[in-house]
Design an enzyme around this catalytic site. Sequence first.
Site, PDB file in Angstrom:
ATOM      1  CE  LYS A 133       6.052   2.863  -3.846  1.00 54.54           C
ATOM      2  NZ  LYS A 133       7.072   1.706  -3.625  1.00 54.54           N
ATOM      3  CG  ASP A 151       4.404  -2.064  -6.784  1.00 51.35           C
ATOM      4  OD1 ASP A 151       4.368  -2.763  -7.914  1.00 51.35           O
ATOM      5  OD2 ASP A 151       3.754  -2.692  -5.845  1.00 51.35           O
TER       6      ASP A 151
END
Length: 262
Positions: A133, A151
């Site tokens: 991420k 997220d």
Amino acid sequence: MTTSPPGATETELGRTRRARKIGRVLTETHPDAHCELDHANPLELAVATILSAQCTDKKVNEVTPKLFGRYPTAPDYAGADRAELEELIRPTGFYRNKTDSLIKLGRALVERYDGRVPGKLADLVTLPGIGRKTANVILGNAFDVPGITVDTHFQRLVHRWRLTDETDPVKIEHAIGAMYPKRDWTMLSHRIIFHGRRVCHARKPACGACTLAKLCPSYGTGPTEPAPAAKLLKGPRARDLAAAAGVDPELVPQQAVVAEAP
Ligand code: SF4
């Protein structure tokens, strides 16, 4: 006559078309979408992203000007005095672990990459404190390489829109990535995260003041009446968001406008 909610009996092509429409509406809804972590170079963004774990971007942005001034390069982190670094980043929480990550990141960059943050996913994910991420955030915002950032907001919203059933972040990234042109990935991620922070909250989404109401199978998860929905909007553009959804901006209370998006 009753009409089925969007997504009820949808082909793959139909879902991709709806996904693209959602993307277009989000582009109009959030013209201000951007990476909310202040940074001027890849190293600063890597550091800010590490600090943002379990912490608001706003709090990170309060800490980083002093931090970046004191530690401008990777060797500065590699040779940092632990106690001093801990003290500087303490307000972001979990400061011992984060200090550890920053020092190790500095060392790894010095030892393996000549002190520079690499611009490839495969290299970034080998660095301490940097998962997939974070790597995508860095690629998309510091290197202009398109990346999808999955997220918690991103996951919640694509599930509410029934664009994918996947629960693994990497699989979500691939499933959503396949629905949009690659060049749009980074901005799409910002817009989805903006929508999650300002409109489609985890507990009470502002369905009655949402520009995506007609495209969303989860419409009704939150209040659908304009007045209670408008109260749930957040951020400096909360009144613009209401107007974009056809709701009277006057219904948005002042505290919503000054509220910090989570
Ligand atoms: S209609 Fe409700 S659930 Fe759907 S995106 Fe908007 S706020 Fe979220």
